[in-house]
Design a protein around this motif. Structure first.
Motif, PDB file in Angstrom:
ATOM      1  N   THR A  78       0.938  -1.220   0.077  1.00 17.62           N
ATOM      2  CA  THR A  78      -0.018   0.108  -0.024  1.00 17.62           C
ATOM      3  C   THR A  78       0.814   1.290  -0.089  1.00 17.62           C
ATOM      4  OG1 THR A  78      -1.831  -1.064   1.119  1.00 17.62           O
ATOM      5  CG2 THR A  78      -1.827   0.985   1.335  1.00 17.62           C
ATOM      6  N   GLY A  79       1.916   1.453   0.801  1.00 18.30           N
ATOM      7  CA  GLY A  79       2.877   2.547   0.986  1.00 18.30           C
ATOM      8  C   GLY A  79       3.571   2.700  -0.399  1.00 18.30           C
ATOM      9  N   ARG A  80       4.007   1.412  -1.166  1.00 23.91           N
ATOM     10  CA  ARG A  80       4.691   1.622  -2.343  1.00 23.91           C
ATOM     11  C   ARG A  80       3.606   2.167  -3.613  1.00 23.91           C
ATOM     12  NH1 ARG A  80       9.777   0.652  -1.685  1.00 23.91           N
ATOM     13  NH2 ARG A  80      10.549  -0.740  -0.160  1.00 23.91           N
ATOM     14  N   LEU A  81       2.491   1.888  -3.514  1.00 24.47           N
ATOM     15  CA  LEU A  81       1.541   1.876  -4.461  1.00 24.47           C
ATOM     16  C   LEU A  81       1.136   3.570  -4.156  1.00 24.47           C
ATOM     17  CD1 LEU A  81      -0.579   1.527  -6.437  1.00 24.47           C
ATOM     18  CD2 LEU A  81      -2.135   0.559  -4.743  1.00 24.47           C
ATOM     19  N   CYS A  82       0.967   3.986  -3.077  1.00 23.46           N
ATOM     20  CA  CYS A  82       0.798   5.378  -2.818  1.00 23.46           C
ATOM     21  C   CYS A  82       1.926   6.263  -3.172  1.00 23.46           C
ATOM     22  CB  CYS A  82       0.385   5.677  -1.361  1.00 23.46           C
ATOM     23  SG  CYS A  82      -1.106   5.347  -0.814  1.00 23.46           S
ATOM     24  N   CYS A  83       3.354   5.707  -3.055  1.00 23.10           N
ATOM     25  CA  CYS A  83       4.465   6.569  -3.731  1.00 23.10           C
ATOM     26  C   CYS A  83       4.179   6.718  -5.167  1.00 23.10           C
ATOM     27  CB  CYS A  83       5.502   5.719  -3.308  1.00 23.10           C
ATOM     28  SG  CYS A  83       6.078   5.960  -1.525  1.00 23.10           S
ATOM     29  N   ASP A  84       3.889   5.638  -5.962  1.00 24.78           N
ATOM     30  CA  ASP A  84       3.762   5.443  -7.542  1.00 24.78           C
ATOM     31  C   ASP A  84       2.711   6.502  -7.597  1.00 24.78           C
ATOM     32  OD1 ASP A  84       5.987   3.676  -7.239  1.00 24.78           O
ATOM     33  OD2 ASP A  84       4.474   1.780  -7.723  1.00 24.78           O
ATOM     34  N   ILE A  85       1.365   6.674  -7.169  1.00 23.43           N
ATOM     35  CA  ILE A  85       0.537   7.310  -7.439  1.00 23.43           C
ATOM     36  C   ILE A  85       0.913   8.808  -7.195  1.00 23.43           C
ATOM     37  CG2 ILE A  85      -1.905   8.032  -6.909  1.00 23.43           C
ATOM     38  CD1 ILE A  85      -2.411   4.983  -6.144  1.00 23.43           C
ATOM     39  N   ALA A  86       1.379   9.062  -6.058  1.00 25.11           N
ATOM     40  CA  ALA A  86       2.033  10.614  -5.919  1.00 25.11           C
ATOM     41  C   ALA A  86       2.713  10.826  -7.116  1.00 25.11           C
ATOM     42  CB  ALA A  86       2.690  10.521  -4.411  1.00 25.11           C
ATOM     43  N   ALA A  87       3.883   9.936  -7.476  1.00 23.84           N
ATOM     44  CA  ALA A  87       4.749  10.284  -8.425  1.00 23.84           C
ATOM     45  C   ALA A  87       4.153  10.806  -9.811  1.00 23.84           C
ATOM     46  CB  ALA A  87       5.907   9.251  -8.591  1.00 23.84           C
ATOM     47  N   GLN A  88       2.876  10.123 -10.168  1.00 19.89           N
ATOM     48  CA  GLN A  88       2.164  10.640 -11.251  1.00 19.89           C
ATOM     49  C   GLN A  88       1.181  11.585 -11.111  1.00 19.89           C
ATOM     50  OE1 GLN A  88       0.477   7.011 -12.686  1.00 19.89           O
ATOM     51  NE2 GLN A  88      -1.429   7.293 -11.425  1.00 19.89           N
TER      52      GLN A  88
END
Length: 107
Positions: A78-88
């Motif tokens: 979940t944390g890594r997914l949020c990082c990826d979403i935040a990046a885009q």
């Protein structure tokens, strides 16, 4: 426009999301969706699934690291997914006590 809204439980994230986006563009409780996909062993969501959406996710990485392997893996994904979403994302907000702070982009 992609928007990510993060914050603790019961902090007003969804109410804030409704001020920014039409209801159909809001993906609420991303952390629950990830947990359910992991339990059901279905494909996990990825950042590209949320382009053009307003994504609301509870912060799950703070506090004591769980002993349970599933709980650790869920929090990590979940944390890594949020990082990826935040990046885009065009904008990222953190909501605390009902107050939103823009941490990426221009409000």
């Amino acid at each position: 426009m992609t928007i990510l809204i993060i914050g603790g439980a019961a902090q007003g994230k969804t109410a804030f999301a409704r001020t920014l986006s039409p209801e159909q563009d809001i993906v609420d409780d991303l952390h629950v969706r990830v947990q359910q996909a992991m339990r059901d062993k279905t494909p996990l969501p990825n950042a590209s699934d949320f382009v053009g959406k307003t994504v609301v996710c509870q912060e799950v990485g703070g506090g004591v690291v769980p002993i349970d392997v599933f709980e650790r893996e869920w929090r990590e994904y979940t944390g890594r997914l949020c990082c990826d979403i935040a990046a885009q994302a065009d904008r990222v907000y953190r909501v605390y006590c009902g107050i939103a702070t823009c941490i990426k982009g221009e409000a």
